[in-house]
Design a protein around this motif. Structure first.
Motif, mmCIF file in Angstrom:
data_model
loop_
_atom_site.group_PDB
_atom_site.id
_atom_site.type_symbol
_atom_site.label_atom_id
_atom_site.label_comp_id
_atom_site.label_asym_id
_atom_site.label_seq_id
_atom_site.Cartn_x
_atom_site.Cartn_y
_atom_site.Cartn_z
ATOM 1 N N SER A 37 -60.096 8.359 34.912
ATOM 2 C CA SER A 37 -61.368 7.769 35.234
ATOM 3 C C SER A 37 -60.983 6.753 36.264
ATOM 4 C CB SER A 37 -62.233 7.230 34.083
ATOM 5 O OG SER A 37 -62.414 8.401 33.215
ATOM 6 N N GLY A 38 -62.062 6.550 37.331
ATOM 7 C CA GLY A 38 -62.052 5.668 38.350
ATOM 8 C C GLY A 38 -61.151 5.718 39.456
ATOM 9 N N CYS A 39 -60.457 6.961 39.494
ATOM 10 C CA CYS A 39 -59.474 7.210 40.749
ATOM 11 C C CYS A 39 -59.880 7.487 41.893
ATOM 12 C CB CYS A 39 -58.248 8.113 40.064
ATOM 13 S SG CYS A 39 -58.895 10.107 40.184
ATOM 14 N N GLY A 40 -61.233 8.049 41.974
ATOM 15 C CA GLY A 40 -61.751 8.365 43.145
ATOM 16 C C GLY A 40 -62.243 9.606 43.362
ATOM 17 N N LYS A 41 -62.090 10.471 42.093
ATOM 18 C CA LYS A 41 -62.108 12.190 42.261
ATOM 19 C C LYS A 41 -64.055 12.231 42.816
ATOM 20 C CE LYS A 41 -61.593 12.903 38.018
ATOM 21 N NZ LYS A 41 -61.158 11.544 37.388
ATOM 22 N N SER A 48 -57.623 26.811 37.528
ATOM 23 C CA SER A 48 -57.551 26.346 38.835
ATOM 24 C C SER A 48 -56.195 27.358 39.367
ATOM 25 C CB SER A 48 -56.785 24.977 39.036
ATOM 26 O OG SER A 48 -57.823 24.238 38.533
ATOM 27 N N ASP A 49 -56.324 27.481 40.622
ATOM 28 C CA ASP A 49 -55.130 28.445 41.408
ATOM 29 C C ASP A 49 -53.811 27.052 41.994
ATOM 30 O OD1 ASP A 49 -56.225 30.851 41.400
ATOM 31 O OD2 ASP A 49 -57.733 30.130 42.493
ATOM 32 N N ARG A 50 -54.676 26.123 42.109
ATOM 33 C CA ARG A 50 -53.836 25.135 42.861
ATOM 34 C C ARG A 50 -54.225 23.727 42.269
ATOM 35 N NH1 ARG A 50 -53.668 23.299 47.512
ATOM 36 N NH2 ARG A 50 -55.747 24.381 48.251
ATOM 37 N N VAL A 51 -53.547 22.676 41.987
ATOM 38 C CA VAL A 51 -53.728 21.385 41.360
ATOM 39 C C VAL A 51 -53.574 20.373 42.302
ATOM 40 C CG1 VAL A 51 -53.679 19.898 39.449
ATOM 41 C CG2 VAL A 51 -53.729 22.348 38.985
ATOM 42 N N ALA A 52 -54.419 19.360 42.637
ATOM 43 C CA ALA A 52 -54.066 18.151 43.200
ATOM 44 C C ALA A 52 -54.298 16.880 42.121
ATOM 45 C CB ALA A 52 -54.956 18.010 44.675
ATOM 46 N N VAL A 53 -53.337 16.052 42.290
ATOM 47 C CA VAL A 53 -53.200 14.986 41.192
ATOM 48 C C VAL A 53 -53.476 13.595 42.055
ATOM 49 C CG1 VAL A 53 -51.979 13.488 39.361
ATOM 50 C CG2 VAL A 53 -51.589 16.043 39.723
ATOM 51 N N MET A 54 -54.783 12.993 41.648
ATOM 52 C CA MET A 54 -55.156 11.812 42.190
ATOM 53 C C MET A 54 -54.846 10.423 41.271
ATOM 54 S SD MET A 54 -58.729 11.533 44.209
ATOM 55 C CE MET A 54 -59.204 10.657 45.404
ATOM 56 N N TYR A 55 -54.625 9.360 42.046
ATOM 57 C CA TYR A 55 -54.408 8.359 41.468
ATOM 58 C C TYR A 55 -54.730 7.041 42.505
ATOM 59 C CZ TYR A 55 -52.017 4.153 39.028
ATOM 60 O OH TYR A 55 -51.743 3.101 38.384
ATOM 61 N N LEU A 56 -55.646 6.312 42.080
ATOM 62 C CA LEU A 56 -56.049 4.894 42.809
ATOM 63 C C LEU A 56 -56.505 5.321 44.406
ATOM 64 C CD1 LEU A 56 -56.266 1.922 41.625
ATOM 65 C CD2 LEU A 56 -54.220 1.769 42.924
ATOM 66 N N GLY A 57 -57.282 6.503 44.361
ATOM 67 C CA GLY A 57 -57.567 6.972 45.695
ATOM 68 C C GLY A 57 -56.712 7.804 46.610
ATOM 69 N N LYS A 58 -55.656 8.089 46.164
ATOM 70 C CA LYS A 58 -54.568 8.638 46.702
ATOM 71 C C LYS A 58 -54.238 9.812 46.152
ATOM 72 C CE LYS A 58 -52.624 4.453 49.000
ATOM 73 N NZ LYS A 58 -53.075 4.754 50.499
ATOM 74 N N ILE A 59 -53.778 10.929 46.804
ATOM 75 C CA ILE A 59 -53.132 12.137 46.341
ATOM 76 C C ILE A 59 -51.562 12.086 45.971
ATOM 77 C CG2 ILE A 59 -52.632 14.524 46.575
ATOM 78 C CD1 ILE A 59 -55.720 14.085 46.253
#
Length: 347
Positions: free
Chosen positions: A73-77, A247-258
């Motif tokens: 939560s809060g990572c920018g998604k 999902s077919d692909r996954v993107a992992v986000m942290y603090l506004g960045k992939i």
């Protein structure tokens, strides 16, 4: 019923150069969304800082696939999805739909043509529907905006047809949102997103506010609709079990960045980024015989106002070295279609 094209000239030649076999249907390049924040000093002078909610995000979606966007939560998604759909103006960067920069100057006809093709289902089914309007009016509103000269009877017929697609009855059209359960409200939100027959739908944690049994029903509904309407999804969630399922692909986000992006099977089998490894270690295992050490990250996520230098994850990373605090690692392809932003990935 007549086709949409009979009500308005949609052939604006916007998408004539786009080839689905060569280019993504949706793409972001260095997308940033910073929110200004006024800070008060002891001398009562104000200084302006920024919450870096989205900070240089590069994503792409191919036609017909589901891209899962996951992070705490809060990572920018959610801010990423709202910026893509033009509910927020980007601070920097670009969003391309079928090769067209969505934020470039364009005519109203061109802008509406793009907006018809990209829709969104919001996270909270209790807050995303107007409590003062009947379901018929909520779903009919896109027709009122985009096809004002469409006869009322045809608008009503289209609303009832869409409601049947999401598992609701005709009489539900004359009820207000407070008369429905959470799962039914989310079906109404999905019906509203389907009204314009879009090609891309952004799903902002569409099942996180629902009971587990209802979650399964909505996920199955979304899967069936994707096949029937040939939809492309960006599915936002913080539950990796749901992401793995849809999902077919996954993107992992942290603090506004992939941090990492890969095909689903590849990411779960050959996890490369330490943050993704920590996330996967937190997934409960249904079989008690499967033992996996839980990785407990030290500290809390840094403030998006004062982000760390270099890699944003380095203050909590067990593999961090001096270079991690000095330079931001680029998002590089370490294996086919597997991208990682880390100086020392697991390879």
């Amino acid at each position: 019923m007549r086709s949409f094209e009979e009500y308005e000239v949609l052939d604006t030649d916007l998408f004539s150069a786009w080839d689905p076999d060569k280019f993504p249907i949706l793409e972001t390049k260095n997308l940033k969304k910073w929110f200004p924040v006024a800070e008060q000093s002891l001398l009562y002078s104000k200084t302006v800082n920024f919450i870096k909610a989205v900070d240089g995000v590069n994503l792409f979606l191919h036609k017909g696939e589901t891209l899962g966007l996951v992070g705490e939560s809060g990572c920018g998604k959610s801010t990423t999805s709202k910026t893509i759909i033009k509910l927020e103006e980007p601070t920097e960067g670009s969003v391309y739909f079928k090769g067209i920069d969505m934020f470039q100057p364009m005519t109203r006809v061109e802008e509406l043509a793009i907006k018809r093709q990209i829709q969104m289902v919001f996270q909270d089914p209790y807050a995303s529907l107007n409590p003062r309007r009947m379901v018929l009016d909520i779903i009919k509103e896109p027709f009122d905006i985009h096809f004002a000269d469409m006869p009322y009877e045809e608008k009503e017929a289209r609303v009832l047809e869409i409601l049947s697609k999401v598992g609701l009855e005709d009489y539900h059209a004359l009820r207000y949102p407070h008369e429905f359960s959470g799962g039914q409200r989310q079906r109404i939100g999905i019906a509203r997103a389907l009204a314009m027959n879009p090609e891309v739908i952004l799903l902002d944690e569409p099942v996180s506010a629902l009971d587990v049994s209802v979650q399964a029903q909505i996920l199955n509904l979304l899967h069936d609709l994707q096949i029937d309407f040939k939809l492309t999804y960006m599915f936002i969630a913080h539950d990796l079990s749901v992401i793995k399922h849809v999902s077919d692909r996954v993107a992992v986000m942290y603090l506004g960045k992939i941090m990492e992006m890969a095909p689903t099977g590849e990411l779960f089998r050959n996890t490369a980024h330490p943050y993704t490894i920590a996330l996967l270690s937190a997934i409960p295992r249904p079989d008690p015989r499967i033992k996996m050490d839980r990785i407990i990250l030290e500290g809390d996520p840094p403030s998006p106002i004062n982000t760390p230098s270099g890699c944003p994850f380095h203050p909590r990373c067990w593999k961090a070295k001096e270079v991690c605090s000095q330079k931001q690692p680029p998002l590089e392809e370490i294996r086919p279609n597997h991208y990682v932003s880390c100086w020392f990935p697991e390879i």
